[in-house]
Enzyme design. Structure first.
Site, PDB file in Angstrom:
ATOM      1  CG  HIS A   1       1.752  -0.534   3.639  1.00 32.12           C
ATOM      2  ND1 HIS A   1       1.591   0.795   3.977  1.00 32.12           N
ATOM      3  CD2 HIS A   1       2.857  -0.591   2.840  1.00 32.12           C
ATOM      4  CE1 HIS A   1       2.549   1.510   3.411  1.00 32.12           C
ATOM      5  NE2 HIS A   1       3.334   0.701   2.717  1.00 32.12           N
TER       6      HIS A   1
ATOM      7  CG  HIS B   1       5.887   1.332   6.534  1.00 32.62           C
ATOM      8  ND1 HIS B   1       6.186   0.037   6.162  1.00 32.62           N
ATOM      9  CD2 HIS B   1       5.789   2.026   5.363  1.00 32.62           C
ATOM     10  CE1 HIS B   1       6.262  -0.051   4.855  1.00 32.62           C
ATOM     11  NE2 HIS B   1       6.021   1.154   4.334  1.00 32.62           N
TER      12      HIS B   1
ATOM     13  NE  ARG C   1       9.652   0.312  -1.331  1.00 35.00           N
ATOM     14  CZ  ARG C   1       8.422  -0.124  -1.622  1.00 35.00           C
ATOM     15  NH1 ARG C   1       7.402   0.234  -0.856  1.00 35.00           N
ATOM     16  NH2 ARG C   1       8.214  -0.874  -2.689  1.00 35.00           N
TER      17      ARG C   1
END
Length: 308
Positions: free
Chosen positions: A100, A256, A272
């Site tokens: 994605h 990724h 993240r």
């Protein structure tokens, strides 16, 4: 090994199409302008860049560093329980082991993501990135023209989630419900033009619901045809995490996949931060359009002067 120098910054190239390791940088909010410029340039060229030995970095430090590269978004459009400044990518709440690009179900797709390793399993848990620019460039001309003419609908209620419904993990079920708590649907060009480099990239991944104007059978077939180009091994790089590692990837030029190759007794957690991006524009100059859902609370739109 290919190494380039920019002041005290060393860029070690990891593959022809994607990936570089950056040496000589201690990440934080106090980096000088030249170092930040070198990081930006490396990201544009290599699509994903890696920094070792950043054990000093905290969530606050990660956020302060992110501000040097752009405007941090809120952690996620729908998930509010997994962090205030950053989103916890936590194996206790599920594993996104599917190709994605981050948050393509909104119109303002993040331009970059910054990921910091916090807790790692004793084995496995690496991440692979793929260059969607290299994927586009590898297409024969007739397939390039076809891809450029197509648009796809992306949604946060995507098919692969169905495989998680029978999971015995109640935390994973709760996370999935929160992820889908507000419905988003956006139509994007299948080929977007990178606003800074002018490169063309395939905009696909597991948030794609269907290709516009095609019956489901043909939509699935074309999706798989182009998605398979993205994930060819020669278009990828794989990173084996160590504590203190930080990865930054250009979300406009990559996909990724977090590899689920460690047992349930092992724990993997990374934090993240995403940076505000522009609204994708196709080769024909037509931008993405919202079908459902308002992402203004998630992110501003990054108004980048487009490459000539």
């Amino acid at each position: 090994m290919s190494v380039t120098q920019a002041g005290t910054v060393s860029v070690v190239k990891l593959g022809t199409h994607i990936g570089a390791r950056i040496e000589g940088v201690r990440l934080g909010g106090d980096l000088d302008a030249d170092t930040v410029a070198s990081i930006r340039a490396a990201l544009n060229e290599h699509k994903v860049i890696f920094f070792r030995d950043q054990q000093h970095l905290t969530e606050d430090g990660q956020h302060e560093f992110a501000q040097l590269l752009g405007s941090p978004t809120t952690p996620h459009p729908t998930v509010t329980s997994a962090g205030v400044k950053s989103l916890a990518i936590d194996s206790h709440r599920g594993r996104a082991n599917s190709w994605h690009t981050d948050v393509t179900f909104v119109d303002r797709v993040p331009k970059a993501s910054i990921l910091r390793a916090v807790t790692l399993p004793s084995y496995g848990g690496s991440t692979t990135w793929a260059s969607t620019v290299a994927a586009y460039n590898s297409l024969p001309d007739p397939l390039k023209r076809l891809a450029e003419s197509l648009r796809a609908v992306h949604t946060n209620q995507y098919d692969y989630a169905a495989a998680q419904e029978d999971s015995p993990n109640e935390k994973a079920k709760a996370y999935r419900a929160e992820f889908q708590s507000t419905y988003y649907e956006t139509e994007h060009p299948l080929v977007r033009v990178h606003p800074e480099t002018g490169e063309r990239a395939l905009l696909l991944g597991h948030f794609v619901k269907h290709i516009v104007g095609l019956p489901s059978t043909e939509s699935r077939a074309l999706f798989q045809l182009f998605q398979d180009r993205v994930t060819r091994l020669e278009h990828t790089t794989r990173w084996n995490w160590s504590l203190g590692d930080v990865a930054i990837w250009d979300n406009r030029a990559t996909q990724h996949y977090a590899i689920d190759d460690y047992d349930g007794t092992e724990h993997r957690k990374l934090t993240r931060i995403t940076l505000a991006g522009d609204i994708p524009v196709g080769v024909d100059g037509v931008p993405s359009t919202v079908i459902e859902g308002n992402a203004e609370h998630y992110s501003v739109v990054d108004e980048i002067p487009r490459a000539a």
